[in-house]
Design a protein around this motif. Structure first.
Motif, mmCIF file in Angstrom:
data_model
loop_
_atom_site.group_PDB
_atom_site.id
_atom_site.type_symbol
_atom_site.label_atom_id
_atom_site.label_comp_id
_atom_site.label_asym_id
_atom_site.label_seq_id
_atom_site.Cartn_x
_atom_site.Cartn_y
_atom_site.Cartn_z
ATOM 1 N N LEU A 4 0.830 -1.205 0.000
ATOM 2 C CA LEU A 4 0.000 0.000 0.000
ATOM 3 C C LEU A 4 0.866 1.257 0.000
ATOM 4 C CD1 LEU A 4 -2.836 -0.989 2.510
ATOM 5 C CD2 LEU A 4 -3.017 -0.720 0.031
ATOM 6 N N LEU A 5 1.917 1.246 0.800
ATOM 7 C CA LEU A 5 2.809 2.406 0.851
ATOM 8 C C LEU A 5 3.535 2.605 -0.476
ATOM 9 C CD1 LEU A 5 4.300 2.038 4.441
ATOM 10 C CD2 LEU A 5 2.671 3.749 3.638
ATOM 11 N N SER A 6 3.909 1.503 -1.110
ATOM 12 C CA SER A 6 4.577 1.603 -2.412
ATOM 13 C C SER A 6 3.637 2.185 -3.461
ATOM 14 C CB SER A 6 5.055 0.233 -2.870
ATOM 15 O OG SER A 6 6.035 -0.264 -2.006
ATOM 16 N N LYS A 7 2.393 1.725 -3.468
ATOM 17 C CA LYS A 7 1.417 2.255 -4.424
ATOM 18 C C LYS A 7 1.165 3.725 -4.175
ATOM 19 C CE LYS A 7 -1.041 -2.081 -5.308
ATOM 20 N NZ LYS A 7 -2.291 -2.830 -5.124
ATOM 21 N N GLN A 8 1.073 4.112 -2.915
ATOM 22 C CA GLN A 8 0.848 5.514 -2.574
ATOM 23 C C GLN A 8 2.041 6.367 -3.021
ATOM 24 O OE1 GLN A 8 0.257 6.243 1.595
ATOM 25 N NE2 GLN A 8 0.079 8.445 1.334
ATOM 26 N N ALA A 9 3.238 5.875 -2.786
ATOM 27 C CA ALA A 9 4.438 6.616 -3.197
ATOM 28 C C ALA A 9 4.478 6.763 -4.716
ATOM 29 C CB ALA A 9 5.692 5.905 -2.691
ATOM 30 N N LEU A 10 4.134 5.706 -5.437
ATOM 31 C CA LEU A 10 4.121 5.781 -6.899
ATOM 32 C C LEU A 10 3.079 6.777 -7.395
ATOM 33 C CD1 LEU A 10 4.595 2.040 -7.870
ATOM 34 C CD2 LEU A 10 6.238 3.900 -8.150
ATOM 35 N N ARG A 11 1.910 6.815 -6.740
ATOM 36 C CA ARG A 11 0.886 7.794 -7.115
ATOM 37 C C ARG A 11 1.383 9.220 -6.887
ATOM 38 N NH1 ARG A 11 -2.827 5.894 -3.507
ATOM 39 N NH2 ARG A 11 -2.886 3.722 -4.010
ATOM 40 N N GLU A 12 2.030 9.435 -5.756
ATOM 41 C CA GLU A 12 2.550 10.772 -5.451
ATOM 42 C C GLU A 12 3.637 11.181 -6.442
ATOM 43 O OE1 GLU A 12 3.725 10.769 -1.360
ATOM 44 O OE2 GLU A 12 1.674 10.532 -0.644
ATOM 45 N N ILE A 13 4.488 10.254 -6.805
ATOM 46 C CA ILE A 13 5.542 10.550 -7.787
ATOM 47 C C ILE A 13 4.914 10.868 -9.136
ATOM 48 C CG2 ILE A 13 7.417 9.489 -9.117
ATOM 49 C CD1 ILE A 13 8.162 7.978 -6.513
ATOM 50 N N ASP A 14 3.887 10.113 -9.523
ATOM 51 C CA ASP A 14 3.190 10.361 -10.782
ATOM 52 C C ASP A 14 2.557 11.751 -10.783
ATOM 53 O OD1 ASP A 14 2.245 9.527 -13.377
ATOM 54 O OD2 ASP A 14 0.251 9.342 -12.458
ATOM 55 N N GLU A 15 1.904 12.141 -9.698
ATOM 56 C CA GLU A 15 1.306 13.475 -9.596
ATOM 57 C C GLU A 15 2.367 14.561 -9.651
ATOM 58 O OE1 GLU A 15 -1.895 14.462 -9.578
ATOM 59 O OE2 GLU A 15 -2.340 12.365 -10.015
ATOM 60 N N TYR A 16 3.506 14.313 -9.014
ATOM 61 C CA TYR A 16 4.603 15.278 -9.035
ATOM 62 C C TYR A 16 5.091 15.499 -10.468
ATOM 63 C CZ TYR A 16 9.323 17.087 -8.505
ATOM 64 O OH TYR A 16 10.470 17.818 -8.636
ATOM 65 N N TYR A 17 5.300 14.406 -11.198
ATOM 66 C CA TYR A 17 5.789 14.549 -12.570
ATOM 67 C C TYR A 17 4.748 15.188 -13.481
ATOM 68 C CZ TYR A 17 10.217 12.314 -11.743
ATOM 69 O OH TYR A 17 11.472 12.049 -11.293
ATOM 70 N N LYS A 18 3.451 14.929 -13.229
ATOM 71 C CA LYS A 18 2.411 15.609 -14.007
ATOM 72 C C LYS A 18 2.455 17.108 -13.752
ATOM 73 C CE LYS A 18 -0.889 11.790 -14.316
ATOM 74 N NZ LYS A 18 -2.171 11.260 -13.843
ATOM 75 N N THR A 19 2.643 17.497 -12.491
ATOM 76 C CA THR A 19 2.725 18.919 -12.142
ATOM 77 C C THR A 19 3.947 19.559 -12.785
ATOM 78 O OG1 THR A 19 1.639 18.468 -10.031
ATOM 79 C CG2 THR A 19 2.826 20.541 -10.215
ATOM 80 N N ILE A 20 5.072 18.877 -12.715
ATOM 81 C CA ILE A 20 6.304 19.395 -13.322
ATOM 82 C C ILE A 20 6.127 19.521 -14.835
ATOM 83 C CG2 ILE A 20 8.730 18.835 -13.789
ATOM 84 C CD1 ILE A 20 8.232 19.902 -10.995
#
Length: 85
Positions: A30-46
């Motif tokens: 669950l933590l890995s999936k959450q981290a991947l989602r956050e990284i994906d959102e970060y790259y979308k923002t960038i």
């Protein structure tokens, strides 16, 4: 009597440790999936910020090119006016 207790506690300990290990694996997934989602959102923002910066840079270059062209026209007209004098 002691061997009965040892033979009962040993397997129970193994069962508890297996259940805890299973819990930890699920929690880490669950933590890995959450981290991947956050990284994906970060790259979308960038990416959005990069696109906005690119558009701004392109419009700035377009404005500079238009100003250069306008200055060339002005200089050519001034030169043409000097030639007529």
């Amino acid at each position: 009597m002691i061997w009965t207790i040892i033979n009962t506690v040993g397997p129970l300990t193994v069962i508890v440790l297996c259940l805890y290990n299973n819990y930890l694996q699920k929690k880490s997934q669950l933590l890995s999936k959450q981290a991947l989602r956050e990284i994906d959102e970060y790259y979308k923002t960038i990416s959005k910020a990069f696109d906005a910066q690119t558009k701004f840079n392109d419009s700035t270059v377009d404005n500079i090119e238009r100003h250069e062209e306008a200055l060339r026209i002005i200089v050519n007209r001034i030169k043409a006016g000097e030639d007529n004098v």
